[in-house]
Write an enzyme that holds these catalytic residues in place. Sequence first.
Site, short mmCIF file in Angstrom:
data_model
loop_
_atom_site.label_atom_id
_atom_site.label_comp_id
_atom_site.label_asym_id
_atom_site.label_seq_id
_atom_site.Cartn_x
_atom_site.Cartn_y
_atom_site.Cartn_z
N HIS A 1 -10.52 -3.92 -3.36
CA HIS A 1 -10.46 -2.80 -4.31
C HIS A 1 -9.38 -1.82 -3.84
CE1 HIS A 1 -14.84 -3.18 -5.96
NE2 HIS A 1 -14.00 -3.46 -6.94
N CYS B 1 -16.77 4.37 -1.74
CA CYS B 1 -17.42 3.47 -2.71
C CYS B 1 -18.79 3.99 -3.12
CB CYS B 1 -17.65 2.09 -2.10
SG CYS B 1 -16.21 1.31 -1.41
#
Length: 274
Positions: free
Chosen positions: A158, A252
């Site tokens: 990511h 996150c």
Amino acid sequence: MCPPNFFGVLYEINPWMHRAVAVDGELAREQWEHLRQTLEAAGATVEMQPPVAGVPDLVFTANAGLVDGRTFVPSRFTHPQRRLETVHDISWFAARGYTVVPLPEGTRHEGAGDALPFGGVLVSGYRWRSDAASHALLSSVTGVAVRSVELVDERLYHLDLTFCPLDARRAIVAPSAWDRYGCRVMESLVPEPLVLDDHEALVFCANSVVVGTTVVMPTCPPRVGAQLERWGFDVVVCPVGEFVKAGGGCRCLTLALDVVLGPSPIAVQRDAVG
Ligand code: ARG
């Protein structure tokens, strides 16, 4: 943020996840609480999303979608296990009066995990979890230019594992995770980068939450801390080892709600996360 009541490594969708490695639920709860308290102490207001059984990765709220003012663009997850989260994400934002603008079916984009505003544009990663084709759609939904960066290291799947905007000029960057063109895009975008080496990137240094001048990091090698301090930031380390077992760090576990995308001056104040 979403409490880790039902968090665990119940499937394997990134190289960090191994079902054989047990998550210590109590320790996960402690680490998550400590992160929440640290963000609040730094000046953030934290809003809560209720946990839901059967969707262990709901704790990683960065992937819920993209926030732009009062608009919420829900993620289109790559993996079926995570697609189960979307109904809960949409109802959270809809209940709070956000306009929900879905991307077309068949697109893949994993929200703020793969898209971060910087310098008046939205930087978006692609390959493992998001498609480059989603970037034009994001641009038409938000009205902001999107710069695409290809992610080449599956361990850093990511964008938010490789890029952490700090202020208008500075950002933590992990160019080893980007292809050559992506490196050039980022070089021209970030006037003052703090460049991580491989090891520093792989301990999720870039997956940090910035609240004003406080940088809340899952881990902080001395060299990185020294540079941040020279720049006037306060570093707070918040170990989140139980969540690293699922391939996520501090950032996150949060989704910034005070984001307004648009041409500069860009509003990326991180003093409200949720
Ligand atoms: N287990 C989750 C997944 O693989 C971790 C998500 C990490 N989130 C992030 N924004 N990097 O999807």
